[in-house]
Design a protein around this motif. Sequence first.
Motif, short mmCIF file in Angstrom:
data_model
loop_
_atom_site.label_atom_id
_atom_site.label_comp_id
_atom_site.label_asym_id
_atom_site.label_seq_id
_atom_site.Cartn_x
_atom_site.Cartn_y
_atom_site.Cartn_z
N SER A 1 2.46 13.93 -6.69
CA SER A 1 1.64 13.01 -5.76
C SER A 1 0.54 13.33 -4.95
O SER A 1 0.01 13.30 -4.54
N TYR B 1 8.17 4.75 -4.66
CA TYR B 1 9.35 4.96 -3.95
C TYR B 1 9.35 3.45 -5.34
O TYR B 1 10.04 2.24 -4.74
N SER C 1 8.92 12.86 -8.81
CA SER C 1 9.83 13.27 -8.55
C SER C 1 11.28 12.64 -8.25
O SER C 1 12.52 12.49 -8.05
N CYS D 1 1.21 3.92 2.47
CA CYS D 1 2.51 4.38 2.15
C CYS D 1 3.76 3.47 1.66
O CYS D 1 3.79 2.99 2.68
N PHE E 1 4.35 9.55 5.33
CA PHE E 1 4.67 10.86 5.01
C PHE E 1 3.99 11.89 5.78
O PHE E 1 2.26 11.91 6.29
N ASP F 1 0.41 4.45 -2.17
CA ASP F 1 1.19 5.58 -2.78
C ASP F 1 2.45 4.88 -2.49
O ASP F 1 3.12 4.90 -1.42
C1 PLP Z 1 7.94 12.11 -2.36
C2 PLP Z 1 6.70 11.33 -2.58
C3 PLP Z 1 5.58 12.13 -2.69
C4 PLP Z 1 4.84 12.72 -3.68
O1 PLP Z 1 6.00 13.53 -4.50
P1 PLP Z 1 5.87 14.64 -5.24
O2 PLP Z 1 6.78 15.54 -6.10
O3 PLP Z 1 4.71 15.41 -4.73
O4 PLP Z 1 4.95 13.62 -6.35
C5 PLP Z 1 4.12 11.63 -2.11
N1 PLP Z 1 4.17 10.16 -1.50
C6 PLP Z 1 5.37 9.92 -0.10
C7 PLP Z 1 5.35 9.09 -0.34
C8 PLP Z 1 6.72 10.41 -0.79
O5 PLP Z 1 7.28 10.47 -0.64
#
Ligand code: PLP
Length: 356
Positions: free
Chosen positions: A90, A193, A222, A159, A115, A190
């Motif tokens: 993402s 989680y 992920s 986020c 993030f 976003d």
């Molecule tokens: C881990 C994370 C992502 C994205 O992770 P990808 O491995 O690139 O899909 C996006 N936003 C937040 C807040 C994250 O912690």
Amino acid sequence: MSESCAVPVRKIIKALPKYVPGARGSAGGQFFKLSSNENPYPPLPSVLAALADGALEINRYPDLTASELIHSLAEFLDEDPDRLVVGNGSVALLSHLMDAVLNPGDEVIFGWRSFEAYPIATQIAAGVPVLVPLTADARLDLPAMAAAVTERTRVVLVCTPNNPTGPSVHADELEEFLNSVSDDVLVVIDEAYVEFVRDEAAPDALAIARERANVIVLRTMSKAYGLAGLRVGYAVGHQKIIGAIRAVTTPFGVNGLAQVAAVQSLRAVDELLDRVEAIVQARSRLVAELADQGWELPDTQANFVWMPLGERTEQRAAEAAAAGIIVRPFSGEGIRVTIGEDEALDDFLKLTATWL
Ligand SMILES: *Cc1c(COP(=O)(O)O)cnc(C)c1O
């Protein structure tokens, strides 16, 4: 080899903050890696089997539009396939979004700390980051973020749960925020989680995105789905924005093996969500035991806890490393600790008891 290179690179490149990956620990040492919010479970056998089959076709280009994966996601989320796009994680979708909507100098608002990819992606896309401090209890300050919107604002990044601090925004405050923001400002929710959220006041972001054309939801395979090494994320929202993301993205952005593993993971989603539930249980135990030790920490709805250790941060992270636990320090602010193996959490709790 020549000493110097005369080719100019954009001024912004030198000034970009670096994306700091969670440390991997020294080779050969026995350690637990609680620094990248990864899933501690190994890949499912059915996913490994699908990858082995998929490997027989790596001499071929993958499906350009990842149509089988899009179809599976559309069914899983009950969305129209035209409202979905997949990307190389993402984070890639976030960059594509910025490329699609920002003109040079446009402002991008987000909470801070949040993030670490946000300021980087913003600046690469020639945008101007606007950082809005979190509240005292480490939540996004949505009223302050709304107040920060100007005529130059093009994007607001929400986020939730917030990485690295943990709380989720609530449906009522998000609704109020969205009502106050003009509908030509793109609001990106976003939800990296989301599968770990148990707070009943949390919003239904997909439902909101169906109602509001200026809301885009980002998700990833992920974390909860354990595919961090393969890189698959998806965005859901209005066809116009989704189409714009498709237009700017590099062709074949999601590789064939990633597509195969993601499709199989959606078939095995119940099994994967059982694992998520076990991680949520482990989180509850860790949070309760830390509270018993006397720690007052922000709420966490994600697969990590945040400990605001201030000036002690680097020292504590080094002590954890010496004890075989790699955490993620944010210098001068705090450490983020991923909910990992039970044994890792036991070892970590022994350490935190000595920190008070
Ligand atoms: C881990 C994370 C992502 C994205 O992770 P990808 O491995 O690139 O899909 C996006 N936003 C937040 C807040 C994250 O912690």
